[in-house]
Each structure stands twice: as C-alpha cells, then as structure tokens.
Design a protein around this motif. Sequence first.
Motif, PDB file in Angstrom:
ATOM      1  N   THR A  86       0.573 -10.843   6.439  1.00 27.52           N
ATOM      2  CA  THR A  86       0.581 -10.361   5.057  1.00 27.52           C
ATOM      3  C   THR A  86       0.559  -8.837   5.007  1.00 27.52           C
ATOM      4  OG1 THR A  86      -0.603 -12.357   4.426  1.00 27.52           O
ATOM      5  CG2 THR A  86      -0.558 -10.583   2.834  1.00 27.52           C
ATOM      6  N   GLY A  87      -0.202  -8.203   5.889  1.00 23.63           N
ATOM      7  CA  GLY A  87      -0.231  -6.743   5.934  1.00 23.63           C
ATOM      8  C   GLY A  87       1.132  -6.155   6.243  1.00 23.63           C
ATOM      9  N   ARG A  92       6.107  -3.552   4.127  1.00 21.74           N
ATOM     10  CA  ARG A  92       7.557  -3.613   3.926  1.00 21.74           C
ATOM     11  C   ARG A  92       7.924  -3.662   2.452  1.00 21.74           C
ATOM     12  NH1 ARG A  92      11.134  -6.466   8.097  1.00 21.74           N
ATOM     13  NH2 ARG A  92      12.468  -5.385   6.654  1.00 21.74           N
ATOM     14  N   GLY A  93       6.927  -3.809   1.572  1.00 20.31           N
ATOM     15  CA  GLY A  93       7.171  -3.796   0.134  1.00 20.31           C
ATOM     16  C   GLY A  93       7.513  -5.152  -0.460  1.00 20.31           C
ATOM     17  N   ALA A  94       7.217  -6.222   0.229  1.00 21.79           N
ATOM     18  CA  ALA A  94       7.526  -7.555  -0.273  1.00 21.79           C
ATOM     19  C   ALA A  94       6.547  -7.943  -1.378  1.00 21.79           C
ATOM     20  CB  ALA A  94       7.459  -8.573   0.858  1.00 21.79           C
ATOM     21  N   LEU A  95       7.074  -8.381  -2.522  1.00 19.62           N
ATOM     22  CA  LEU A  95       6.220  -8.772  -3.637  1.00 19.62           C
ATOM     23  C   LEU A  95       5.414 -10.028  -3.314  1.00 19.62           C
ATOM     24  CD1 LEU A  95       8.496  -8.031  -6.718  1.00 19.62           C
ATOM     25  CD2 LEU A  95       6.500  -6.769  -5.926  1.00 19.62           C
ATOM     26  N   TRP A  96       5.964 -10.937  -2.523  1.00 18.13           N
ATOM     27  CA  TRP A  96       5.233 -12.149  -2.161  1.00 18.13           C
ATOM     28  C   TRP A  96       3.972 -11.811  -1.384  1.00 18.13           C
ATOM     29  CZ3 TRP A  96       4.325 -12.644   2.969  1.00 18.13           C
ATOM     30  CH2 TRP A  96       5.195 -11.995   3.855  1.00 18.13           C
ATOM     31  N   ALA A  97       4.028 -10.723  -0.627  1.00 19.73           N
ATOM     32  CA  ALA A  97       2.895 -10.343   0.208  1.00 19.73           C
ATOM     33  C   ALA A  97       1.725  -9.843  -0.632  1.00 19.73           C
ATOM     34  CB  ALA A  97       3.319  -9.278   1.216  1.00 19.73           C
ATOM     35  N   LEU A 100      -0.103 -13.031  -1.781  1.00 16.10           N
ATOM     36  CA  LEU A 100      -0.780 -13.627  -0.631  1.00 16.10           C
ATOM     37  C   LEU A 100      -1.894 -12.718  -0.115  1.00 16.10           C
ATOM     38  CD1 LEU A 100       2.113 -15.235   1.445  1.00 16.10           C
ATOM     39  CD2 LEU A 100       0.336 -16.377   0.111  1.00 16.10           C
ATOM     40  N   GLY A 101      -1.688 -11.414  -0.201  1.00 12.40           N
ATOM     41  CA  GLY A 101      -2.713 -10.475   0.238  1.00 12.40           C
ATOM     42  C   GLY A 101      -3.999 -10.640  -0.551  1.00 12.40           C
ATOM     43  N   VAL A 102      -3.864 -10.833  -1.860  1.00 10.45           N
ATOM     44  CA  VAL A 102      -5.042 -11.058  -2.695  1.00 10.45           C
ATOM     45  C   VAL A 102      -5.739 -12.353  -2.268  1.00 10.45           C
ATOM     46  CG1 VAL A 102      -5.831 -11.571  -5.033  1.00 10.45           C
ATOM     47  CG2 VAL A 102      -4.179  -9.746  -4.659  1.00 10.45           C
ATOM     48  N   GLY A 103      -4.957 -13.419  -2.097  1.00 12.02           N
ATOM     49  CA  GLY A 103      -5.532 -14.707  -1.713  1.00 12.02           C
ATOM     50  C   GLY A 103      -6.177 -14.679  -0.338  1.00 12.02           C
ATOM     51  N   PHE A 104      -5.490 -14.101   0.638  1.00 13.90           N
ATOM     52  CA  PHE A 104      -6.036 -14.065   1.993  1.00 13.90           C
ATOM     53  C   PHE A 104      -7.213 -13.102   2.107  1.00 13.90           C
ATOM     54  CE2 PHE A 104      -1.676 -15.491   3.674  1.00 13.90           C
ATOM     55  CZ  PHE A 104      -2.025 -16.822   3.499  1.00 13.90           C
ATOM     56  N   ALA A 105      -7.194 -11.998   1.346  1.00 14.72           N
ATOM     57  CA  ALA A 105      -8.339 -11.091   1.342  1.00 14.72           C
ATOM     58  C   ALA A 105      -9.555 -11.795   0.734  1.00 14.72           C
ATOM     59  CB  ALA A 105      -8.019  -9.813   0.575  1.00 14.72           C
ATOM     60  N   ALA A 106      -9.342 -12.591  -0.312  1.00 12.73           N
ATOM     61  CA  ALA A 106     -10.442 -13.359  -0.900  1.00 12.73           C
ATOM     62  C   ALA A 106     -10.977 -14.380   0.109  1.00 12.73           C
ATOM     63  CB  ALA A 106      -9.980 -14.056  -2.171  1.00 12.73           C
ATOM     64  N   LEU A 107     -10.072 -15.033   0.826  1.00 14.99           N
ATOM     65  CA  LEU A 107     -10.480 -15.975   1.864  1.00 14.99           C
ATOM     66  C   LEU A 107     -11.273 -15.267   2.964  1.00 14.99           C
ATOM     67  CD1 LEU A 107     -10.180 -18.934   2.842  1.00 14.99           C
ATOM     68  CD2 LEU A 107      -8.124 -18.190   4.047  1.00 14.99           C
TER      69      LEU A 107
END
Length: 146
Positions: A86-87, A92-97, A100-107
Amino acid sequence: MAQAATPPGASRRRASGSGADSAWASGGTLFAGVLLLVDGVLAVLNGIVGIAKDDVYARFGQYVYRFNLTSWGWIHLVIGVLLIITGFGILRGALWARGLGVGFAALSVIANFMWLPYQPIWAVIAIALGVFIIWSLLTDRSRLTT
C-alpha cells in the motif's frame, strides 16, 4: 471574452481551500506513504522474529488479548506486507492505495494496541504513526477536482 490561463495544478485545489492547506496535505500524503513503507518493513521484521524465536519478546503482566508469539509473528508479517504494498501504491499516486492505506493503517493500530504487552513503547509509537497516517490520507484533497 478570453479566459485567464490557470496555473498548473490549480484545478486540483478546492474552491474553499488555500494552496498552503493543499501543500500540507499533499506533503502529508507523501510522508504517509513513506511511513507506511517503514511501518511495513518494521512489522515484517517483528513478524520474522516472532516466527523464528518465541523467546525474544517478554510479556509484561496479564493481558486479555493473548496469542502465541508465533501467531503474533504471522499477524505482523501479513500486516507488514500489506502496508509495504500500500505504501508503494501511495507513493505512485494510486487512488486505490489511499483507501487501502486508511484501512490497513487502522488494522495496524488495532494490532499494535493488542501487541502492547510485548513491546509497549514501540506499540504506542506505532499507534501514533498509524493515527497520523489515517489523518493524512483522509485530509488530502489535492487529487480531487472541483
């Protein structure tokens, strides 16, 4: 009547936001991507140690969320790999990331909260970093058009 030329990147700013706010948010997003990479690498290293050697970490007191250290090793390893991927996506500027970054950081925040008895100081630092990553990714509006 001729329209005035807009500077590059001006269409990305919100009408109510200032350029300074956008610059802070964009810089924060870049920093969040780097922090996700670093947090992911450290989680992978924690995971490898937990899997390879059960006696490296000592538990401080009794805690409700007890797992076998090998289980914690696998949990940290998987979360670390997800954070690294995700990082790279965020850098790379991907909007999907960003999502997912918010979700995985919360996890990661939840996992580090449950990891408190094994590494209390690092777990608190990782929780603070995770909260900053979530804030940074949720407040960046620089890629949205008005």
